[in-house]
Design an enzyme around this catalytic site. Structure first.
Site, PDB file in Angstrom:
ATOM      1  N   CYS A   9       0.866  -1.188   0.000  1.00 20.45           N
ATOM      2  CA  CYS A   9       0.000   0.000   0.000  1.00 20.45           C
ATOM      3  C   CYS A   9       0.896   1.228   0.000  1.00 20.45           C
ATOM      4  CB  CYS A   9      -0.981  -0.010   1.174  1.00 20.45           C
ATOM      5  SG  CYS A   9      -0.221   0.066   2.808  1.00 20.45           S
ATOM      6  N   ARG A  15      -3.342  -0.531   5.460  1.00 21.33           N
ATOM      7  CA  ARG A  15      -3.977  -1.614   4.688  1.00 21.33           C
ATOM      8  C   ARG A  15      -3.082  -2.818   4.475  1.00 21.33           C
ATOM      9  NH1 ARG A  15      -5.259   2.165  -0.199  1.00 21.33           N
ATOM     10  NH2 ARG A  15      -3.304   3.002   0.631  1.00 21.33           N
ATOM     11  N   ASP A 123      -8.460   3.737   1.588  1.00 23.88           N
ATOM     12  CA  ASP A 123      -7.438   4.131   2.547  1.00 23.88           C
ATOM     13  C   ASP A 123      -8.102   4.670   3.823  1.00 23.88           C
ATOM     14  OD1 ASP A 123      -5.371   5.231   3.904  1.00 23.88           O
ATOM     15  OD2 ASP A 123      -4.632   6.457   2.246  1.00 23.88           O
TER      16      ASP A 123
END
Ligand code: 4NP
Length: 154
Positions: A9, A15, A123
Site C-alpha cells: 500500500c 492496509r 485508505d
C-alpha cells in the site's frame, strides 16, 4: 519451492499490514508457513520504521491476530520472480508497474475477492473504517490463498 507474498500500500501502516496479518493467519492455519512467506511494504517511505496504525492493530487483535511488523519501503529485492506483489489499490498497482515494469505475479488484492465488487481497498488513514477494510481484506486474502495454492500446487 518457497514463494513470497508481499502486500503493498502507500504507507505500509494501515492496509498492507492488515492483509499481512490476515494472510499469515490463513497460511498458518493451512500449515503452509514453510512454503509461503508473507510480508508487506509501502510504495512511500513516509512511515518507515513505524508500527502499524492503532486502527489496524486493534482490528487485527479483535480477530485474534497480533501484528508486530514495522513499515518498510518496497525495494528492488522485492522484484523477485518468486514473489507475488499484491497491491491494495490501483494507485499502488500503477506505482509497482512503474517501478518494476509489467511482470508476472503482480495483482490487486480485490481481484481475488468473491463477496464484493470493490476493486480498491479504501485508505482508512484519514477517514477510518478499519472494520470495513478488514472485511474486504479477509475476502481478498481467502481468494488469494486459493489462487496461489492452485498456481504453485500447494
Ligand atoms: P496505508 O495508509 O497506505 O494503508 O498505510 C496511509 C498511511 C499514511 C499515509 C497515507 C495512507 N500518509 O499520507 O502518510
Amino acid at each position: 519451492m518457497t514463494v513470497k507474498v508481499t502486500f503493498v500500500c502507500l504507507g505500509n501502516i494501515c492496509r498492507s499490514p492488515m492483509a499481512d496479518g490476515v494472510f499469515q493467519k490463513l497460511v498458518n492455519e493451512a500449515g503452509l508457513q514453510e512454503q509461503i512467506l508473507v510480508d508487506s511494504a509501502g510504495t512511500s517511505s513516509y512511515h518507515m520504521g513505524e508500527q502499524a496504525h492503532p486502527g489496524t492493530r486493534n482490528e487485527l487483535k479483535k480477530h485474534g491476530i497480533v501484528y508486530n511488523g514495522r513499515s518498510r519501503q518496497i525495494n528492488h529485492a522485492d522484484n523477485n520472480p518468486h514473489t507475488y506483489l499484491i497491491a491494495m489499490d490501483e494507485s499502488n498497482l500503477s506505482d509497482l508497474i512503474r517501478a518494476f515494469g509489467q511482470r508476472e505475479k503482480t495483482y490487486r488484492l480485490l481481484d481475488f475477492a468473491a463477496q464484493t465488487n470493490e476493486k480498491n481497498v479504501p485508505d482508512p488513514y484519514y477517514v477510518g473504517g478499519f472494520d470495513y477494510v478488514y472485511n474486504l481484506v479477509a475476502d481478498g486474502c481467502a481468494g488469494l490463498l486459493a489462487f496461489i495454492r492452485q498456481e504453485e500446487g500447494l
